[in-house]
Design a protein around this motif. Sequence first.
Motif, PDB file in Angstrom:
ATOM      1  N   VAL A  26      -4.812   0.909  25.377  1.00 13.88           N
ATOM      2  CA  VAL A  26      -5.771   1.792  24.383  1.00 13.88           C
ATOM      3  C   VAL A  26      -4.747   2.259  23.145  1.00 13.88           C
ATOM      4  O   VAL A  26      -5.556   1.979  21.948  1.00 13.88           O
ATOM      5  N   LEU A  27      -3.641   2.426  23.214  1.00 14.61           N
ATOM      6  CA  LEU A  27      -2.932   2.753  22.395  1.00 14.61           C
ATOM      7  C   LEU A  27      -2.809   1.409  21.194  1.00 14.61           C
ATOM      8  O   LEU A  27      -2.750   1.507  20.018  1.00 14.61           O
ATOM      9  N   ARG A  28      -2.713   0.095  21.718  1.00 21.23           N
ATOM     10  CA  ARG A  28      -2.824  -1.131  20.648  1.00 21.23           C
ATOM     11  C   ARG A  28      -4.077  -0.827  20.036  1.00 21.23           C
ATOM     12  O   ARG A  28      -4.218  -1.265  18.901  1.00 21.23           O
ATOM     13  N   GLU A  29      -5.316  -0.610  20.561  1.00 22.32           N
ATOM     14  CA  GLU A  29      -6.635  -0.601  20.204  1.00 22.32           C
ATOM     15  C   GLU A  29      -6.550   0.493  18.779  1.00 22.32           C
ATOM     16  O   GLU A  29      -6.945   0.226  17.834  1.00 22.32           O
ATOM     17  N   GLU A  42      -4.961  10.493  13.089  1.00 21.44           N
ATOM     18  CA  GLU A  42      -4.926  11.648  13.563  1.00 21.44           C
ATOM     19  C   GLU A  42      -6.640  11.607  13.993  1.00 21.44           C
ATOM     20  O   GLU A  42      -7.004  12.082  14.924  1.00 21.44           O
ATOM     21  N   ASP A  43      -7.616  11.004  13.213  1.00 13.63           N
ATOM     22  CA  ASP A  43      -8.928  10.713  13.588  1.00 13.63           C
ATOM     23  C   ASP A  43      -9.182  10.259  14.826  1.00 13.63           C
ATOM     24  O   ASP A  43     -10.015  10.276  15.809  1.00 13.63           O
ATOM     25  N   ALA A  44      -8.283   8.975  15.271  1.00 10.01           N
ATOM     26  CA  ALA A  44      -8.327   8.107  16.420  1.00 10.01           C
ATOM     27  C   ALA A  44      -7.959   8.967  17.412  1.00 10.01           C
ATOM     28  O   ALA A  44      -8.500   8.881  18.605  1.00 10.01           O
ATOM     29  N   GLU A  45      -7.042   9.654  17.237  1.00  5.20           N
ATOM     30  CA  GLU A  45      -6.536  10.666  18.461  1.00  5.20           C
ATOM     31  C   GLU A  45      -7.658  11.671  18.815  1.00  5.20           C
ATOM     32  O   GLU A  45      -7.961  11.925  19.919  1.00  5.20           O
ATOM     33  N   THR A  46      -8.119  11.927  17.956  1.00  4.12           N
ATOM     34  CA  THR A  46      -9.240  13.329  17.891  1.00  4.12           C
ATOM     35  C   THR A  46     -10.417  12.570  18.538  1.00  4.12           C
ATOM     36  O   THR A  46     -11.003  12.980  19.730  1.00  4.12           O
ATOM     37  N   ALA A  47     -10.707  11.243  18.435  1.00  4.25           N
ATOM     38  CA  ALA A  47     -12.089  10.599  18.825  1.00  4.25           C
ATOM     39  C   ALA A  47     -11.574  10.146  20.398  1.00  4.25           C
ATOM     40  O   ALA A  47     -12.601  10.545  21.171  1.00  4.25           O
ATOM     41  N   LEU A  48     -10.541   9.862  20.660  1.00  6.62           N
ATOM     42  CA  LEU A  48      -9.859   9.642  22.066  1.00  6.62           C
ATOM     43  C   LEU A  48      -9.881  10.813  22.844  1.00  6.62           C
ATOM     44  O   LEU A  48     -10.453  11.025  23.917  1.00  6.62           O
ATOM     45  N   THR A  49      -9.199  11.922  22.175  1.00  5.06           N
ATOM     46  CA  THR A  49      -9.157  13.189  23.217  1.00  5.06           C
ATOM     47  C   THR A  49     -10.671  13.749  23.362  1.00  5.06           C
ATOM     48  O   THR A  49     -10.535  14.365  24.526  1.00  5.06           O
ATOM     49  N   ILE A 102       2.585  -2.645  11.561  1.00  5.11           N
ATOM     50  CA  ILE A 102       1.925  -1.768  12.308  1.00  5.11           C
ATOM     51  C   ILE A 102       2.689  -0.644  12.860  1.00  5.11           C
ATOM     52  O   ILE A 102       2.146   0.474  12.967  1.00  5.11           O
ATOM     53  N   LYS A 103       3.696  -0.779  13.217  1.00  2.24           N
ATOM     54  CA  LYS A 103       4.795   0.372  13.829  1.00  2.24           C
ATOM     55  C   LYS A 103       4.899   1.523  12.711  1.00  2.24           C
ATOM     56  O   LYS A 103       4.743   2.655  13.137  1.00  2.24           O
ATOM     57  N   LYS A 104       5.282   0.894  11.583  1.00 11.88           N
ATOM     58  CA  LYS A 104       5.369   2.142  10.452  1.00 11.88           C
ATOM     59  C   LYS A 104       4.145   2.763  10.249  1.00 11.88           C
ATOM     60  O   LYS A 104       4.246   4.127  10.201  1.00 11.88           O
ATOM     61  N   LYS A 105       3.173   2.227  10.139  1.00 12.36           N
ATOM     62  CA  LYS A 105       1.819   2.933   9.788  1.00 12.36           C
ATOM     63  C   LYS A 105       1.601   3.684  10.854  1.00 12.36           C
ATOM     64  O   LYS A 105       0.851   4.869  10.757  1.00 12.36           O
ATOM     65  N   THR A 106       1.560   3.315  12.305  1.00  8.80           N
ATOM     66  CA  THR A 106       1.402   4.177  13.358  1.00  8.80           C
ATOM     67  C   THR A 106       2.319   5.311  13.427  1.00  8.80           C
ATOM     68  O   THR A 106       1.837   6.601  13.624  1.00  8.80           O
TER      69      THR A 106
END
Length: 148
Positions: A26-29, A42-49, A102-106
């Motif tokens: 899930v984190l990879r996606e 922030e929005d990806a985490e909100t969508a999942l949460t 990818i790591k930096k952006k995340t």
Amino acid sequence: MKLGKKPIIIRNEVPGFIANRLQAVVLREMMDLVYKDVVSMEDAETALTFGPAIRWAIMGPGQIFELGGGERGLQGLLDHIGPSMETWLKDAATWTEFTDDIKKKTVDGVKEAIKNRPSDIGNTNESLTKYRDGMLLEILRLHRDFKI
């Protein structure tokens, strides 16, 4: 068991813990969607949460999809939206190494998301930990109270 967690039976050995392996996919996606500028972290985490995760706190995706398929259950759901899901899966992340970009952006996205949270639900690592732990205990209490 004292906190209300439930053990599982491992039938075959694989590297890592089962829950952590599921989390990693899930984190990879999420990381891929953020890296491709589809959505902010922030929005990806909100969508999942407030999407799957809130349901997953009740039951797993198989049972959620069983209910989502109405009278025909999971089979009905797969017949109805399976082709759409296959399109999503074809577009999903398949990479297996975390590049520096990818790591930096995340990491930057997570720091920004935490900074934007109201203080009463945690906007520092310390206050976020307190909020998370309190919520986890409440969810486990709900499971206990509903005899799940």
